[in-house]
Design a protein around this motif. Sequence first.
Motif, PDB file in Angstrom:
ATOM      1  N   ILE A 234       0.805  -0.874  -0.080  1.00 16.31           N
ATOM      2  CA  ILE A 234       0.111   0.454  -0.055  1.00 16.31           C
ATOM      3  C   ILE A 234       0.793   0.756  -0.031  1.00 16.31           C
ATOM      4  O   ILE A 234       0.813   2.129  -0.263  1.00 16.31           O
ATOM      5  CB  ILE A 234      -1.068  -0.143   1.538  1.00 16.31           C
ATOM      6  N   GLU A 235       1.871   1.054   1.180  1.00 16.52           N
ATOM      7  CA  GLU A 235       2.559   2.257   1.094  1.00 16.52           C
ATOM      8  C   GLU A 235       3.935   2.285   1.663  1.00 16.52           C
ATOM      9  O   GLU A 235       4.099   0.941   2.141  1.00 16.52           O
ATOM     10  CB  GLU A 235       1.756   3.475   2.029  1.00 16.52           C
ATOM     11  N   ILE A 236       4.849   2.799   1.095  1.00 21.21           N
ATOM     12  CA  ILE A 236       6.419   2.695   1.762  1.00 21.21           C
ATOM     13  C   ILE A 236       7.458   3.884   1.463  1.00 21.21           C
ATOM     14  O   ILE A 236       7.344   4.383   0.824  1.00 21.21           O
ATOM     15  CB  ILE A 236       7.191   1.646   0.753  1.00 21.21           C
ATOM     16  N   ASP A 237       7.193   4.097   2.695  1.00 23.64           N
ATOM     17  CA  ASP A 237       7.919   5.583   3.247  1.00 23.64           C
ATOM     18  C   ASP A 237       8.710   5.427   4.201  1.00 23.64           C
ATOM     19  O   ASP A 237       8.691   5.026   5.427  1.00 23.64           O
ATOM     20  CB  ASP A 237       6.704   7.185   3.052  1.00 23.64           C
ATOM     21  N   THR A 238       9.040   6.537   4.617  1.00 21.46           N
ATOM     22  CA  THR A 238      10.553   6.425   5.956  1.00 21.46           C
ATOM     23  C   THR A 238       9.043   6.617   7.157  1.00 21.46           C
ATOM     24  O   THR A 238       7.856   7.408   7.026  1.00 21.46           O
ATOM     25  CB  THR A 238      10.939   8.355   5.654  1.00 21.46           C
ATOM     26  N   THR A 239       9.972   5.996   8.163  1.00 21.05           N
ATOM     27  CA  THR A 239       8.332   6.029   9.294  1.00 21.05           C
ATOM     28  C   THR A 239       7.752   6.870   9.548  1.00 21.05           C
ATOM     29  O   THR A 239       6.729   7.225  10.648  1.00 21.05           O
ATOM     30  CB  THR A 239       9.439   5.179  10.205  1.00 21.05           C
ATOM     31  N   ASP A 240       8.674   8.464  10.403  1.00 20.01           N
ATOM     32  CA  ASP A 240       7.826   9.503  10.309  1.00 20.01           C
ATOM     33  C   ASP A 240       6.840   9.906   9.097  1.00 20.01           C
ATOM     34  O   ASP A 240       6.221   9.995  10.278  1.00 20.01           O
ATOM     35  CB  ASP A 240       9.104  11.051   9.696  1.00 20.01           C
ATOM     36  N   VAL A 241       7.414   9.229   8.634  1.00 18.54           N
ATOM     37  CA  VAL A 241       6.056  10.190   7.466  1.00 18.54           C
ATOM     38  C   VAL A 241       4.969   9.059   7.694  1.00 18.54           C
ATOM     39  O   VAL A 241       3.586   8.980   8.002  1.00 18.54           O
ATOM     40  CB  VAL A 241       6.374   9.919   5.374  1.00 18.54           C
ATOM     41  N   ILE A 242       4.833   7.245   7.364  1.00 13.80           N
ATOM     42  CA  ILE A 242       4.276   6.472   7.717  1.00 13.80           C
ATOM     43  C   ILE A 242       3.685   6.764   8.898  1.00 13.80           C
ATOM     44  O   ILE A 242       2.137   6.270   8.995  1.00 13.80           O
ATOM     45  CB  ILE A 242       4.434   5.089   7.884  1.00 13.80           C
ATOM     46  N   PHE A 243       4.162   7.085  10.483  1.00 12.18           N
ATOM     47  CA  PHE A 243       3.104   6.850  11.427  1.00 12.18           C
ATOM     48  C   PHE A 243       2.830   8.812  11.571  1.00 12.18           C
ATOM     49  O   PHE A 243       2.475   8.740  12.982  1.00 12.18           O
ATOM     50  CB  PHE A 243       4.519   6.713  12.614  1.00 12.18           C
ATOM     51  N   SER A 244       2.539   9.635  10.657  1.00 15.93           N
ATOM     52  CA  SER A 244       2.646  11.215  10.866  1.00 15.93           C
ATOM     53  C   SER A 244       1.396  11.020  10.895  1.00 15.93           C
ATOM     54  O   SER A 244       0.208   9.811  10.815  1.00 15.93           O
ATOM     55  CB  SER A 244       2.831  11.272   9.856  1.00 15.93           C
TER      56      SER A 244
END
Lengths: 261, 294
Positions: A234-244
């Motif tokens: 579904i999505e891959i991104d920096t952890t900061d973005v995913i958990f934002s």
Amino acid sequence: MNSNNQNGSQNSAVIEVTDLKVRYGDKSALNGVSFDVYQNEILGIIGPVQSGKTTLLKVINRTLEFTPNTTVEGSVKLNGEDISTISDVYGLRRRIGMVQPLPVGLPLSIYDNVAFAPRTAGIRSKSELDEIVERCLQQAALWEEVKDRLKALGTKLSGGQQQRLTIARALSHQPDILCLDEFSIAVDPVTTMRIEEVLKTLRTKMTILLVTNLVQQAKRLANRTAFFLNGDLIEIDTTDVIFSENPSEQATYDYVNGAFG
Amino acid sequence: MFTETEISKHKRWTENVMRIFFLVMTSLMILPLLLIIGYLIYKALPVLSLEFLFTNPKDNMRAGGLWAPFLGTIYLVVVSLLVSAPIGVFAAVYLNEYARESWFTRITNLAVVNLAGVPSIVHALFGVGAFVLFAGLGESILAASLTLAIMTLPVIIASTTEALKAVPMSFREACWNLGATRWQTIRRIVIPNSISGILTGVILQVSRAAGETAPIMFTGAVFYKAIAEGDLLAYNITEQCMALSLHLFTISTQVPDVTEGIPYGTAVVLVGSVLLVNATSIVLRVYLRTRKKW
Ligand SMILES: Nc1ncnc2c1ncn2[C@@H]1O[C@H](COP(=O)(O)OP(=O)(O)OP(=O)(O)O)[C@@H](O)[C@H]1O
Ligand SMILES: [Mg+2]
């Protein structure tokens, strides 16, 4: 650090997955996923049950080949080399350390558990094996507890100790990549924390794929996080973005914040 | 105070009745076995001695001992297991550890299950056709042993498969993840942890091979043949031999005026050897279980 950032992925990508499709019989487990894994990062892989996380790891070390009736399409490249063309599949598997969800101590002594892979790879020298066993047990934070009883059976250790034994064993063949599949599922919280500390120090030496059922674990450890759902990335991104508050996909937000899963 | 209700009284009553019922059934199973053995030994006492075991039958089998049939049975059992044990164990390892699901493995598994249920007289006929006549072995220890081997093979495959399946799949997966080949996995983990079950299965076939009459009757066992007493190498496997099971059949039904103790003595030796071998397998199993590793 975004995965869509082409120049970032060019020379630092250790694993390149391109349009990977996996089927068990007629049942699709991965429906065409593409992403890169960078050198010395911890890539968190989260997703609810049956989303294809374990399947992905089995493709990477080619142990999916032991399951009958599977088909794999697309490509997985390890340091630029397509893994399906590698003829020394045993050597390939030793370049990857694999830790399974439930701790599996082999019915051998603690020493022999850790020396298993080096021995199958042909190392015979006692001093060399001693050195490997001590180093790996140290790295897995188990050495102090077992150094006086290396001849005891690995299967008689506690669950948490066995899981660290599994990690020591996965490190014994000096892998470039360490894959952990929901390692904390049968481990007490204290051991989980100790293993997380271990992973933080290992990050400097290798690339880590951390499949986890605890989203907070990905948040604590991962540089980037990938969210899988029903065989799709579904999505891959920096952890900061995913958990934002605003990842690209609503499903990611819902899963990370406990709306389902 | 806790007062017993009608329901719990009833439950307790049922519990006791059922326990006694199962105990009676178990005794019914053990009792005949003890009676048979006790009766045999009682009747055989007059003839039982070491000499009985080490002399040939004499006077048209009305006197003398058991040496020729006893050694013959040992030959038949040993030669047949030398053939069926390795083939059976390796076949089971292949089917269980290497083979993928295919028409070949399906047919093989089907054959194993069905062959295990074929009556021994059918094996005897096959043995005559295949080994005595077609392969030209004639009636000989070799032909009879091969017939017994065909008979025990499917059971050995089945029991070995059971033993292999008892080794958790997760051990194999852990080995594969460490870059071990299938063979390394089998040699270092699977076989060491299933060997007790494999051996027990093989040893149990000793009693079957020793007890059967039909498969050897037309393929290599004879009513009478004198051999050198006390010489373990007295038989040649290309020739015929006597056997305990056939000997017992002969002296109980075909020969008049046999001393009463002799058939009973023969039975005691046959049953005794089988029980001894089975006991070995139990001891082995218990010993290996105390060293169980998970
Ligand atoms: N051996 C198998 N045979 C058939 N289907 C399988 C097999 N292993 C997995 N699957 C199917 O593939 C899909 C993905 O499974 P996978 O085990 O990779 O998911 P997962 O994300 O690891 O799940 P979990 O969190 O439960 O471990 C599921 O639909 C599953 O039913
Ligand atoms: Mg899984």
